[in-house]
Design a protein around this motif. Structure first.
Motif, mmCIF file in Angstrom:
data_model
loop_
_atom_site.group_PDB
_atom_site.id
_atom_site.type_symbol
_atom_site.label_atom_id
_atom_site.label_comp_id
_atom_site.label_asym_id
_atom_site.label_seq_id
_atom_site.Cartn_x
_atom_site.Cartn_y
_atom_site.Cartn_z
ATOM 1 N N THR A 8 0.854 -1.188 0.000
ATOM 2 C CA THR A 8 0.000 0.000 0.000
ATOM 3 C C THR A 8 0.886 1.234 0.000
ATOM 4 N N LEU A 9 0.618 2.152 -0.904
ATOM 5 C CA LEU A 9 1.392 3.391 -1.009
ATOM 6 C C LEU A 9 0.512 4.562 -0.598
ATOM 7 N N ILE A 10 0.912 5.267 0.463
ATOM 8 C CA ILE A 10 0.203 6.456 0.928
ATOM 9 C C ILE A 10 0.987 7.676 0.468
ATOM 10 N N LEU A 11 0.390 8.462 -0.424
ATOM 11 C CA LEU A 11 1.027 9.674 -0.936
ATOM 12 C C LEU A 11 0.457 10.888 -0.220
ATOM 13 N N LEU A 12 1.333 11.761 0.250
ATOM 14 C CA LEU A 12 0.925 12.972 0.951
ATOM 15 C C LEU A 12 0.959 14.157 -0.007
ATOM 16 N N ASP A 13 -0.084 14.974 0.068
ATOM 17 C CA ASP A 13 -0.155 16.197 -0.734
ATOM 18 C C ASP A 13 -0.507 17.331 0.225
ATOM 19 N N LYS A 14 0.505 17.875 0.907
ATOM 20 C CA LYS A 14 0.269 18.856 1.964
ATOM 21 C C LYS A 14 -0.186 20.200 1.433
ATOM 22 N N ALA A 15 -0.042 20.449 0.138
ATOM 23 C CA ALA A 15 -0.420 21.746 -0.423
ATOM 24 C C ALA A 15 -1.917 21.862 -0.643
ATOM 25 N N SER A 16 -2.646 20.756 -0.613
ATOM 26 C CA SER A 16 -4.072 20.775 -0.919
ATOM 27 C C SER A 16 -4.875 20.849 0.358
ATOM 28 N N ALA A 17 -5.972 21.610 0.323
ATOM 29 C CA ALA A 17 -6.840 21.716 1.491
ATOM 30 C C ALA A 17 -8.298 21.796 1.092
ATOM 31 N N ALA A 18 -8.669 21.267 -0.051
ATOM 32 C CA ALA A 18 -10.056 21.283 -0.504
ATOM 33 C C ALA A 18 -10.322 20.014 -1.283
ATOM 34 N N PRO A 19 -11.578 19.557 -1.330
ATOM 35 C CA PRO A 19 -11.886 18.364 -2.111
ATOM 36 C C PRO A 19 -11.483 18.544 -3.555
ATOM 37 N N PRO A 20 -11.051 17.492 -4.226
ATOM 38 C CA PRO A 20 -10.579 17.621 -5.605
ATOM 39 C C PRO A 20 -11.576 18.286 -6.524
ATOM 40 N N ALA A 21 -12.866 18.023 -6.364
ATOM 41 C CA ALA A 21 -13.853 18.573 -7.276
ATOM 42 C C ALA A 21 -14.043 20.061 -7.094
ATOM 43 N N ALA A 22 -13.643 20.596 -5.897
ATOM 44 C CA ALA A 22 -13.904 22.000 -5.620
ATOM 45 C C ALA A 22 -12.669 22.869 -5.743
ATOM 46 N N SER A 23 -11.499 22.275 -5.947
ATOM 47 C CA SER A 23 -10.276 23.048 -5.970
ATOM 48 C C SER A 23 -9.986 23.579 -7.366
ATOM 49 N N PRO A 24 -9.603 24.862 -7.488
ATOM 50 C CA PRO A 24 -9.261 25.398 -8.807
ATOM 51 C C PRO A 24 -7.970 24.825 -9.354
ATOM 52 N N ASN A 25 -7.120 24.215 -8.475
ATOM 53 C CA ASN A 25 -5.855 23.658 -8.930
ATOM 54 C C ASN A 25 -5.951 22.152 -9.121
ATOM 55 N N ARG A 26 -7.107 21.664 -9.490
ATOM 56 C CA ARG A 26 -7.295 20.223 -9.604
ATOM 57 C C ARG A 26 -6.354 19.601 -10.629
ATOM 58 N N SER A 27 -6.185 20.253 -11.749
ATOM 59 C CA SER A 27 -5.337 19.669 -12.776
ATOM 60 C C SER A 27 -3.890 19.600 -12.324
ATOM 61 N N ARG A 28 -3.422 20.598 -11.557
ATOM 62 C CA ARG A 28 -2.055 20.573 -11.081
ATOM 63 C C ARG A 28 -1.842 19.436 -10.103
ATOM 64 N N ARG A 29 -2.787 19.201 -9.177
ATOM 65 C CA ARG A 29 -2.660 18.136 -8.217
ATOM 66 C C ARG A 29 -2.799 16.778 -8.871
ATOM 67 N N ALA A 30 -3.601 16.685 -9.899
ATOM 68 C CA ALA A 30 -3.810 15.385 -10.524
ATOM 69 C C ALA A 30 -2.508 14.842 -11.080
ATOM 70 N N SER A 31 -1.650 15.735 -11.607
ATOM 71 C CA SER A 31 -0.394 15.259 -12.163
ATOM 72 C C SER A 31 0.551 14.780 -11.085
ATOM 73 N N ARG A 32 0.339 15.209 -9.833
ATOM 74 C CA ARG A 32 1.244 14.829 -8.756
ATOM 75 C C ARG A 32 0.741 13.618 -7.989
ATOM 76 N N SER A 33 -0.561 13.516 -7.720
ATOM 77 C CA SER A 33 -1.055 12.499 -6.799
ATOM 78 C C SER A 33 -1.982 11.485 -7.440
ATOM 79 N N SER A 34 -2.289 11.622 -8.725
ATOM 80 C CA SER A 34 -3.191 10.679 -9.371
ATOM 81 C C SER A 34 -2.384 9.529 -9.955
ATOM 82 N N PHE A 35 -2.650 8.330 -9.466
ATOM 83 C CA PHE A 35 -1.967 7.141 -9.944
ATOM 84 C C PHE A 35 -2.985 6.155 -10.493
ATOM 85 N N PRO A 36 -2.615 5.358 -11.491
ATOM 86 C CA PRO A 36 -3.521 4.312 -11.964
ATOM 87 C C PRO A 36 -3.835 3.336 -10.836
ATOM 88 N N GLY A 37 -5.116 3.033 -10.675
ATOM 89 C CA GLY A 37 -5.513 2.090 -9.645
ATOM 90 C C GLY A 37 -5.747 2.701 -8.279
#
Length: 297
Positions: A163-192
């Motif tokens: 199990t891999l737990i990835l931390l994204d300390k820069a985010s503080a809002a649900p993915p659907a509501a954040s204006p920086n969703r695309s930026r975070r997706a490239s960092r924390s979105s993994f297949p599966g």
């Protein structure tokens, strides 16, 4: 005594069971065998206060769990406690120097947790190596991984069942509501990856009257799969427990009466707003006044 099924009824029941199994396999990505399906149904256990955060009641095998928000390190470490207690091994990459005493209060067996201080640019290489030996990895990524690197890590996860737990300390809002969703997706979105926890808000309790000690922290979290939760992490003992809302009908403690004849305190409490931290001396300061007897004039 129940009657035996006719050949036609038995065949129909077998077909129905096969269709149900096919639907379950089709709905789950990366399932090569039925054994893997059974393994996925049994997640890694977490402490009782954290089970409701996950769709399966614990950490999934062979997948990525993303945790977003400033205080996610404590949450990730709390999720590792049961794995170390059950004899598993966990490791942290890029976490700095977590407080060892606090990790013990969270329930971790410190003899089964390894914290590695690696250069930020090496986190992908080190993660890929440790996935072969550790059950849970907690990683604070040093940079955004490419699509090819994410696919390779996801393939190793499926093979190792870690199990891999990835931390994204820069985010503080649900993915659907954040204006920086695309930026975070490239960092924390993994297949599966199937679990994404976001810390929406945190508040400390214990200094409501302008003095005292911090007693506990209340976190409000959002899960992409299980909705919104409120959690106490840490509680006065340093553990993670569900948040119990205060009972408005519960009696309050009576105020301490003030004796007007009592001498004033040598250290009066200043008028400070609620929640303000201030230094309080541990011991009274020795008075510099001395008493001397004087003779008659």
């Amino acid at each position: 005594m129940s009657a035996a099924l006719t050949p036609t009824a038995a065949a129909a029941e077998a077909v129905a069971d096969a269709r149900a199994l096919t639907q379950r396999l089709s709905a789950t990505l990366g399932i090569p065998t039925a054994t893997t399906l059974i393994d996925q149904a049994r997640p890694r256990p977490v402490t009782p206060g954290l089970t409701d955060l996950f769709a399966r009641g614990g950490l999934p095998h062979g997948e990525v769990v993303v945790m977003s928000g400033r205080p996610v390190l404590s949450l990730a470490l709390a999720c590792c406690a049961m794995t170390t207690q059950d004899g598993g091994w966990c490791a942290g990459i890029g976490l700095g120097e977590p407080a060892v005493a606090a990790m013990g209060d969270l329930g971790l067996d410190l003899s089964r947790f390894v914290c590695l201080d690696t250069p930020a640019q090496d986190w992908m290489r080190v993660t890929s190596i440790l996935l072969e030996s550790f059950d849970v990895l907690v990683v604070d990524p040093g940079f955004s991984a490419s699509a090819g690197d994410r696919a390779r890590i996801a393939a190793k996860l499926r093979d190792s069942r870690a199990t891999l737990i990835l931390l994204d300390k820069a985010s503080a809002a649900p993915p659907a509501a954040s204006p920086n969703r695309s930026r975070r997706a490239s960092r924390s979105s993994f297949p599966g990856s199937s679990e994404h926890l976001t810390v929406l808000d945190e508040s400390w309790e214990g200094t409501d009257q302008g003095t005292g000690r911090l007693r506990r922290r209340v976190l409000r979290l959002h899960s992409a799969r299980t909705g919104e939760h409120t959690l106490v992490l840490p509680d006065p003992q340093g553990a993670a427990v569900p948040h119990a809302p205060a009972d408005p009908t519960a009696p309050t403690a009576p105020a301490t009466p003030v004796d007007p004849a009592a001498p004033p305190s040598p250290h009066p409490v200043p008028d400070v707003p609620a929640g303000t931290l201030r230094l309080v001396p541990d011991t009274p300061t020795r008075s510099t006044d001395t008493t001397r007897s004087t003779g008659s004039p």
